[in-house]
Design a protein around this motif. Structure first.
Motif: not given
Length: 408
Positions: A209-213, A215-216, A295-301, A327-328
C-alpha cells in the motif's frame, strides 16, 4: 492436459475457495492446459444469486480462458445445517451430471470444505476412469461440530465414514495445511498420496500500500484515522462478538476506527451488537466485488484474523494473511496456537495473541498504534515474506502433482 475442476464457489464470489481455484486456473490456462470448472450460480454468502446470473440447469461462460459451467442448485444463505446440506447435495448431483458431458478430461479435481462436492468428483472419476484428486480445504464434518452448528451424532458418524471413504479412494489428496496432512495420516490415510499446497497471494493484484484508496476514505470518513479491519466472511468460527468488544473498549480513542467488511452467517449478529452498543467507531461495509478487495484492504493499517478457541482451529490457515503480506498490512492473529500462528511468527508479519482474549487483542492494537518503529518493521517483514507464498508457485506445484498422478 484437460483439468475438470468441481467447486461450488467461484468468481464473482470472493471467498477463499473461489479465489484459490480461479487464481490457480488462470495460471494453468496460461501454461497451455485446458481448464473446465463446474460450479453453481454465484450466491455466497447471502444465498442470493448475483446480478447478471440465473440459477439455471446449465449455462456456460468463458472467464479469462477458463470454461465455466454453472449448474442449478438449491440456494440458501451460509447458515443453518439442514439447508446447507440440501445445497451441498443438490450441487453433488447437478455437478456430477454436468461432468458427464464434458469432453475428454484427463484428470478430475474436486474441492472441499464440504465433501459432497468430492463425492461427485469421485463418482465422475469412477465412471470416466480418470484420476481423482481431492483438494482438502477443511476437515469436514469436524468443523461443523467445532462451531456448534451440529452436535456429535449418528449423522456425523455417517459423514465421517463417507469422509474416510473419499480420502481412501482419491488418487491424490492436496491439503492446504501440513496439519491436515498430519491428521489424515494419523487416521490411517496413505501418506504417500497426500501433498501440501498452501494458500497464497496473487502478487500482481496485492501489492504494498502506497496510499489508501481516496474514494473509500472519503466515503467512510476515514481521513487521518488508524484503521483496524476485519475483512472477509463473517462466520460462526470467527467469534466476531469479541472484536466488537475490543472496539467498544477503544471507543474513546477518536483516532482509531474499526471496519467490518463482508457478509456471512454472523453478519447479522455483528450489526445488532454495533447498533445495540451504539458504537460510532465501527464502520460496517457490505461485501465488495473481488476486484475491489485490494482497494478495500488499502484502508487497513492492521488486519484482524480471529478464530474461536477450539482445538480444530489449530490446523486452519486463514488465507487472508497472505493477501495482507502482499500489501504490507501487519496482522493481529487471535487463533489457537498452530500452523497459522507459526507462519505469522516465522515471517514476523504480525503479532499473535490468545484466541477470544479481548484484552490481549486490544493491547496488540495499541502496541502497533503507538510504536511506529515496530509497525514499520513488521510491515517490511510482511512485504518480504509475501513472495514465499506467491500464487505462481502454488499453481505450479499443483500442476506438478497432476502430472505425477497422470504418469503413474
Amino acid at each position: 492436459m484437460h483439468i475438470l475442476f468441481l467447486t461450488d464457489n467461484f468468481p464473482p464470489e470472493g471467498n477463499a475457495p473461489a479465489t484459490r481455484t480461479y487464481e490457480h486456473a488462470i495460471r494453468w490456462v496460461k501454461a497451455g492446459h485446458k481448464v473446465t470448472v463446474i460450479t453453481c450460480a454465484p450466491n455466497f454468502p447471502e444465498g442470493v444469486v448475483f446480478d447478471g446470473y440465473k440459477n439455471s440447469w446449465y449455462q456456460t461462460e468463458n472467464l479469462d480462458g477458463i470454461n465455466v459451467v454453472r449448474v442449478k442448485t438449491y440456494i440458501t444463505a451460509n447458515e443453518g445445517f439442514a439447508k446447507r446440506i440440501l445445497d451441498y447435495i443438490s450441487f453433488m448431483f447437478s455437478s456430477f451430471f454436468a461432468g458427464l458431458y464434458q469432453k475428454k478430461p484427463d484428470i478430475i479435481v474436486a474441492t472441499s470444505p464440504q465433501f459432497f462436492c468430492a463425492c461427485a468428483g469421485w463418482a465422475l472419476s469412477a465412471i470416466r476412469r480418470k484420476p481423482f484428486i481431492f483438494e482438502l480445504r477443511d476437515i469436514w464434518p469436524a468443523s461443523i461440530t467445532a462451531v456448534g452448528a451440529m452436535k456429535d451424532s449418528f449423522a456425523i458418524k455417517i459423514l465421517e465414514k463417507l469422509e474416510l471413504f473419499l480420502y481412501n479412494r482419491a488418487d491424490s489428496i492436496i491439503s492446504v495445511t501440513h496439519a491436515f496432512k498430519k491428521e489424515l495420516i494419523e487416521r490411517g490415510v496413505d501418506s504417500n498420496k497426500i501433498e501440501v499446497v498452501l494458500n497464497g497471494v496473487d502478487l500482481t493484484k496485492y501489492q504494498p500500500v502506497i496510499c489508501k484508496d481516496p474514494e473509500f476514505v472519503k466515503q467512510f470518513n476515514l481521513e487521518e484515522k488508524f484503521v483496524v479491519g476485519y475483512v472477509g466472511t463473517h462466520g460462526l468460527a470467527h467469534g466476531l462478538e469479541h472484536i466488537v468488544s475490543v472496539a467498544e473498549s477503544l471507543k474513546e480513542n477518536d483516532n482509531i476506527r474499526f471496519i467490518f467488511a463482508g457478509g456471512g452467517a454472523a453478519r447479522k449478529k455483528v450489526v445488532e451488537l454495533v447498533n445495540q452498543k451504539q458504537l460510532k467507531n465501527i464502520i460496517l461495509i457490505d461485501r465488495q466485488p473481488k476486484e475491489m478487495m485490494p482497494k478495500l484492504w488499502s484502508l487497513c493499517d492492521l488486519s484482524l484474523v480471529p478464530l474461536v478457541n477450539n482445538e480444530l482451529f489449530r490446523t486452519v490457515i486463514p488465507s487472508k494473511i497472505f493477501e495482507c503480506m502482499g500489501m504490507g498490512i501487519p496482522t493481529i492473529m487471535s487463533v489457537p496456537e498452530g500452523e497459522a500462528t507459526a507462519i505469522i511468527k516465522d515471517t514476523a508479519s504480525g503479532l499473535v495473541v490468545e484466541s477470544e482474549n479481548v484484552e490481549e487483542i486490544k493491547k496488540a492494537i495499541l502496541k502497533l498504534y503507538n510504536d511506529t518503529d515496530l509497525y514499520n518493521e513488521i510491515r517490511l517483514s510482511s512485504i518480504n515474506s509475501a513472495k514465499l507464498f506467491s500464487r505462481d508457485l502454488m499453481a505450479s506445484k499443483m500442476l506438478s502433482i497432476f502430472s505425477k498422478v497422470l504418469n503413474k
